[in-house]
Design a protein around this motif. Structure first.
Motif, mmCIF file in Angstrom:
data_model
loop_
_atom_site.group_PDB
_atom_site.id
_atom_site.type_symbol
_atom_site.label_atom_id
_atom_site.label_comp_id
_atom_site.label_asym_id
_atom_site.label_seq_id
_atom_site.Cartn_x
_atom_site.Cartn_y
_atom_site.Cartn_z
ATOM 1 N N ASP A 14 9.651 -6.659 -4.862
ATOM 2 C CA ASP A 14 8.650 -7.288 -3.990
ATOM 3 C C ASP A 14 8.644 -8.789 -4.232
ATOM 4 N N VAL A 33 0.832 -1.204 0.000
ATOM 5 C CA VAL A 33 0.000 0.000 0.000
ATOM 6 C C VAL A 33 0.872 1.262 0.000
ATOM 7 N N LEU A 34 1.780 1.363 0.953
ATOM 8 C CA LEU A 34 2.548 2.601 1.088
ATOM 9 C C LEU A 34 3.652 2.715 0.042
ATOM 10 N N TYR A 58 5.923 -7.175 16.569
ATOM 11 C CA TYR A 58 5.980 -6.075 15.586
ATOM 12 C C TYR A 58 6.524 -4.812 16.254
HETATM 13 P P1 NAD Z 1 1.837 -3.840 2.861
HETATM 14 O O1 NAD Z 1 1.502 -5.104 3.582
HETATM 15 O O2 NAD Z 1 0.772 -3.197 2.047
HETATM 16 O O3 NAD Z 1 3.091 -4.082 1.927
HETATM 17 C C1 NAD Z 1 4.178 -4.870 2.297
HETATM 18 C C2 NAD Z 1 4.776 -5.434 1.016
HETATM 19 O O4 NAD Z 1 5.945 -6.169 1.384
HETATM 20 C C3 NAD Z 1 3.845 -6.395 0.272
HETATM 21 O O5 NAD Z 1 3.735 -6.018 -1.078
HETATM 22 C C4 NAD Z 1 4.528 -7.755 0.406
HETATM 23 O O6 NAD Z 1 4.368 -8.593 -0.726
HETATM 24 C C5 NAD Z 1 5.978 -7.336 0.578
HETATM 25 N N1 NAD Z 1 6.778 -8.370 1.235
HETATM 26 C C6 NAD Z 1 6.428 -9.141 2.289
HETATM 27 N N2 NAD Z 1 7.412 -9.997 2.579
HETATM 28 C C7 NAD Z 1 8.407 -9.758 1.693
HETATM 29 C C8 NAD Z 1 9.683 -10.330 1.484
HETATM 30 N N3 NAD Z 1 10.152 -11.324 2.250
HETATM 31 N N4 NAD Z 1 10.436 -9.840 0.486
HETATM 32 C C9 NAD Z 1 9.985 -8.842 -0.301
HETATM 33 N N5 NAD Z 1 8.788 -8.268 -0.158
HETATM 34 C C10 NAD Z 1 8.003 -8.723 0.834
HETATM 35 O O7 NAD Z 1 2.424 -2.849 3.965
HETATM 36 P P2 NAD Z 1 2.301 -1.274 4.078
HETATM 37 O O8 NAD Z 1 1.118 -0.975 4.935
HETATM 38 O O9 NAD Z 1 2.426 -0.619 2.762
HETATM 39 O O10 NAD Z 1 3.598 -0.974 4.962
HETATM 40 C C11 NAD Z 1 4.867 -0.687 4.385
HETATM 41 C C12 NAD Z 1 5.856 -0.483 5.523
HETATM 42 O O11 NAD Z 1 5.387 0.551 6.391
HETATM 43 C C13 NAD Z 1 6.024 -1.716 6.411
HETATM 44 O O12 NAD Z 1 7.352 -1.777 6.854
HETATM 45 C C14 NAD Z 1 5.099 -1.447 7.568
HETATM 46 O O13 NAD Z 1 5.506 -2.153 8.698
HETATM 47 C C15 NAD Z 1 5.296 0.054 7.713
HETATM 48 N N6 NAD Z 1 4.204 0.773 8.376
HETATM 49 C C16 NAD Z 1 2.939 0.775 7.867
HETATM 50 C C17 NAD Z 1 1.940 1.510 8.507
HETATM 51 C C18 NAD Z 1 0.534 1.538 7.953
HETATM 52 O O14 NAD Z 1 -0.346 2.140 8.588
HETATM 53 N N7 NAD Z 1 0.252 0.945 6.802
HETATM 54 C C19 NAD Z 1 2.241 2.234 9.679
HETATM 55 C C20 NAD Z 1 3.543 2.201 10.168
HETATM 56 C C21 NAD Z 1 4.532 1.488 9.506
#
Ligand code: NAD
Length: 281
Positions: A42, A22-23, A177
């Motif tokens: 990814d 997403v981000l 986490y």
């Molecule tokens: P998301 O789950 O939408 O995306 C994570 C991506 O990582 C996915 O596309 C997945 O396929 C990929 N992935 C998972 N395991 C993998 C691996 N072993 N190798 C390569 N790719 C892999 O997450 P998001 O919400 O976009 O979050 C992105 C980052 O921001 C993360 O580190 C998350 O912890 C952090 N974060 C998110 C939020 C939020 O509100 N969404 C808040 C704080 C921090």
């Protein structure tokens, strides 16, 4: 949201892990709009390819690469392909990360009674804890080992890690986490010091609470009214609202841009509407 400041990343090679998420898919598009050559890495190559195609369709420069951030060989293969397509990495965004239900307790507090059906702290699965720790911590360290080698003494080279609100104070239910993101903040500082003689700045962003596709059902009931968790979050956020993904972009671009942040090194920048500053009283 339109940033009043424009950033120019023309010809910079920006490598983003977790770019099908997403981000980071959003981050990828923004870097492409600012002129960067964006490598979307990814596990989910098809999804990364979709986002990359969207960027190219809109006139940007991007390519998708299959990459498992937990396997050195996979990261090296992606690095070699990127090198051929775009050149070596200038900016690395370590975005792959996340939580897992196997590392999550059902309840906020351990009570003496009434937990018979619940998954308690004592039931947490070791492999679930390892999964979360590895994905967030090792999944940041290993890509850094591979890409940072090529970034040494490159003008404007820098790394941005993704920490979280729970790194400052852990959130209930998600001990692994929270601890893994605390490790990311700590590692960001360590790397910033370690690479400070070879011209690689290292910083992190710590997003607060955002509404995304994945957590929408946790935050809002079917009729659109806020859940109990949402009420708690908003009561703890002085600005009394959720953030939007586009509100991360200003901080991200600022940290990545050598013209704006050349002396900014080792910070974990909270983007949280004041959540982390508020004691609740
Ligand atoms: P998301 O789950 O939408 O995306 C994570 C991506 O990582 C996915 O596309 C997945 O396929 C990929 N992935 C998972 N395991 C993998 C691996 N072993 N190798 C390569 N790719 C892999 O997450 P998001 O919400 O976009 O979050 C992105 C980052 O921001 C993360 O580190 C998350 O912890 C952090 N974060 C998110 C939020 C939020 O509100 N969404 C808040 C704080 C921090």
């Amino acid at each position: 949201m339109k940033s009043p400041i424009t950033h120019d990343f023309t010809d910079k090679v920006v490598v983003i892990t977790g770019a099908a998420g997403v981000l980071c898919s959003y981050f990828s598009k923004e870097f492409a709009k600012a002129g960067a050559k964006v490598a979307l890495l990814d596990l989910n190559q098809d999804k990364a390819q979709e986002y990359s195609d969207e960027i190219v369709k809109e006139g940007g420069n991007a390519k998708a690469y299959k990459c498992n951030v937990l396997e050195l060989e996979s990261i090296k293969t992606a690095r070699d392909a990127i090198e051929k397509d775009f050149g070596s990495c200038d900016i690395l965004i370590n975005g792959a990360g996340g939580n897992n239900p196997r590392a999550t307790t059902d309840n906020e507090y351990h009570e003496k009674n009434g937990l018979e059906e619940a998954k308690t702290f004592f039931d947490l699965d070791q492999s679930g804890i390892e999964f979360v720790f590895n994905l967030n911590f090792l999944g940041t360290l290993l890509p850094t080992q591979i890409f940072a080698k090529d970034m040494i003494d490159k003008e404007g080279a820098n790394i941005i890690n993704i920490s979280s609100m729970n790194a400052f104070t852990p959130l209930t239910k998600i001990p692994a986490y929270s601890a893994a993101k605390a490790a990311i903040s700590n590692f960001t500082q360590w790397l910033a010091v370690h690479f400070s003689h070879v011209g690689i700045r290292v910083n992190a962003i710590a997003p607060g609470f955002l509404v995304s596709k994945q957590n929408r059902t946790l935050l809002f009931n079917k009729d659109g009214s806020p859940t109990e968790r949402t009420k708690k979050i908003l009561n703890s956020t002085p600005m009394a609202r959720f953030g939007e993904p586009e509100e991360l972009i200003g901080a991200l671009m600022f940290l990545a841009d050598e013209n704006a942040a050349s002396f900014v090194n080792g910070v974990v920048l909270a983007i949280d509407g004041g959540f982390n500053a508020y004691s609740g009283v």
